[in-house]
Write an enzyme that holds these catalytic residues in place. Structure first.
Site, PDB file in Angstrom:
ATOM      1  N   THR A  49      -7.760  -3.833   5.339  1.00  0.00           N
ATOM      2  CA  THR A  49      -8.791  -3.281   6.546  1.00  0.00           C
ATOM      3  C   THR A  49     -10.340  -3.339   6.011  1.00  0.00           C
ATOM      4  OG1 THR A  49      -7.041  -1.482   6.894  1.00  0.00           O
ATOM      5  CG2 THR A  49      -9.325  -0.762   7.251  1.00  0.00           C
ATOM      6  N   ASP A  91      -2.221  -0.679   1.726  1.00  0.00           N
ATOM      7  CA  ASP A  91      -0.966  -0.304   2.014  1.00  0.00           C
ATOM      8  C   ASP A  91       0.062  -0.817   0.828  1.00  0.00           C
ATOM      9  OD1 ASP A  91      -1.218   0.461   4.626  1.00  0.00           O
ATOM     10  OD2 ASP A  91      -0.544  -1.365   5.550  1.00  0.00           O
TER      11      ASP A  91
HETATM   12  N1  ASP Z   1      -4.173  -0.469   6.725  1.00  0.00           N
HETATM   13  C1  ASP Z   1      -3.967  -1.386   5.716  1.00  0.00           C
HETATM   14  C2  ASP Z   1      -5.241  -1.270   4.845  1.00  0.00           C
HETATM   15  O1  ASP Z   1      -5.700  -0.080   4.548  1.00  0.00           O
HETATM   16  C3  ASP Z   1      -3.763  -2.733   6.112  1.00  0.00           C
HETATM   17  C4  ASP Z   1      -3.475  -3.485   4.596  1.00  0.00           C
HETATM   18  O2  ASP Z   1      -2.766  -2.909   3.741  1.00  0.00           O
HETATM   19  O3  ASP Z   1      -3.620  -4.709   4.661  1.00  0.00           O
HETATM   20  O4  ASP Z   1      -5.922  -2.357   4.594  1.00  0.00           O
END
Ligand code: ASP
Length: 324
Positions: free
Chosen positions: A12, A83
């Site tokens: 993200t 994640d």
């Molecule tokens: N939602 C996730 C993040 O916080 C996406 C990932 O882990 O790549 O980055």
């Protein structure tokens, strides 16, 4: 000025929205660092991947670790999705053969949302990586101004800005006015695991209601399975059907039993029914102690990659999981 190496892997923190789709990885290492303005350190940054963190694998993490070591910097920052951030941090904690701090960070809000946290988190991670007192602490995680030990940290909320927790141990420190305030010393690091044979599979199987043991029996007999982690109920309990399967498996595979609760350790000698912690220990299962199933999977795979035998696996889980 200290030299800090920064490897970006995606997540993200590197994402921006694409009209008609959603946020996707778009920003590389140079853009992420460039957005921070003047810094009190030299930064050598490289994009090693640009993916969602669920797609990261051991090969990429080994490449990332080796890149970090080659830079001979004063600190190393790894930037990725949140994640699987706790898994990367624990992997690096096990496999980082240096006193140089390695700090993992990411973001909960991408660049297209109101008040994205990526720039502040990256700035915080650089501060921690550059601090002389961060040396020798293994892998650290910095998000939302907290500094966590890789050993304890986990993503405890799917979406909240303050998503990371080290409960019940608490964070090691906090970033304040671009300095690290340490609350706790770090315990001595156990020996570093240097094996690189990460082939094969170490699945996590979760125990639960109406559990005959059929899922465990099926998973454990798939090709390439080298060990099993059971995310057991409560303090390390499974159904009597699953206990029967464990008793058949332990002769050929290491079986590690962690708690699925998300907090608290497995026990050793409180309950005695078939499927209880003490019955699984008597069969030859290894208890994960305070390590959750996710971290247990990383530790078991890293031990197998280093050629550990059954005694070694038991010893290392007692050392790293039980804390007694
Ligand atoms: N939602 C996730 C993040 O916080 C996406 C990932 O882990 O790549 O980055």
């Amino acid at each position: 000025m200290p030299l800090i190496a920064v490897a970006t892997l995606g997540g993200t923190i590197s994402m921006a929205p694409v009209p008609g789709t959603g946020a996707v990885p778009r920003l590389g290492a140079a853009e992420l660092i460039g957005a921070l303005g003047d810094l009190p350190m030299d930064v050598l940054a490289e994009s090693l991947a640009g993916i969602g963190s669920a797609s990261l694998d051991f090969a990429t993490l080994l490449r990332c670790r080796d890149w970090g070591l080659r830079q001979e910097a004063d600190g190393f920052v790894v930037v990725q999705g949140t994640d699987t951030l706790e898994e990367t941090a624990y992997f690096l904690d096990l496999c980082w053969p240096s006193e140089i701090p390695v700090v993992v960070t990411g973001a909960m809000r991408h660049a297209g949302l109101l008040s994205p946290d990526g720039p502040a988190n990256l700035r915080g991670a650089l501060t921690v990586a550059a601090a002389p007192r961060s040396r020798g602490r293994g892998a650290l995680v910095t998000l939302n101004d907290d500094v966590h030990a890789a050993r304890w940290v986990r993503k405890g909320h799917s979406n909240h800005l303050d998503a990371f927790t080290s409960a019940p141990a608490g964070p090691l420190g906090m970033v304040v006015e671009h300095a690290v305030h340490w609350f706790h010393p770090s315990p001595p690091r156990p020996s570093v695991l240097t094996g690189e044979d990460f082939g094969g599979l170490v699945p996590v199987v979760e125990a639960g209601l109406d559990d005959s043991g059929a899922v465990l029996a099926h998973v454990a007999t798939q090709p390439g399975v080298r060990g099993i982690v059971l995310a057991a109920t409560g303090v390390g309990h499974v159904s009597s059907g699953t206990a029967d399967v464990v008793s058949r498996l332990v002769g050929s595979l290491p079986v590690v039993v962690a708690s699925r609760t998300g907090a608290g350790p497995t026990l050793r000698s409180t309950y005695g029914f078939h499927g209880s912690e003490s019955s699984l220990i008597a069969m030859g299962a290894t208890m994960a102690g305070w390590l959750d199933a996710r971290k247990s999977r990383i530790l078991l795979h890293a031990l197998l990659a280093s050629g550990a035998d059954r005694e070694g696996i038991e010893r290392e889980f007692r050392l790293r999981g039980d804390l007694d």
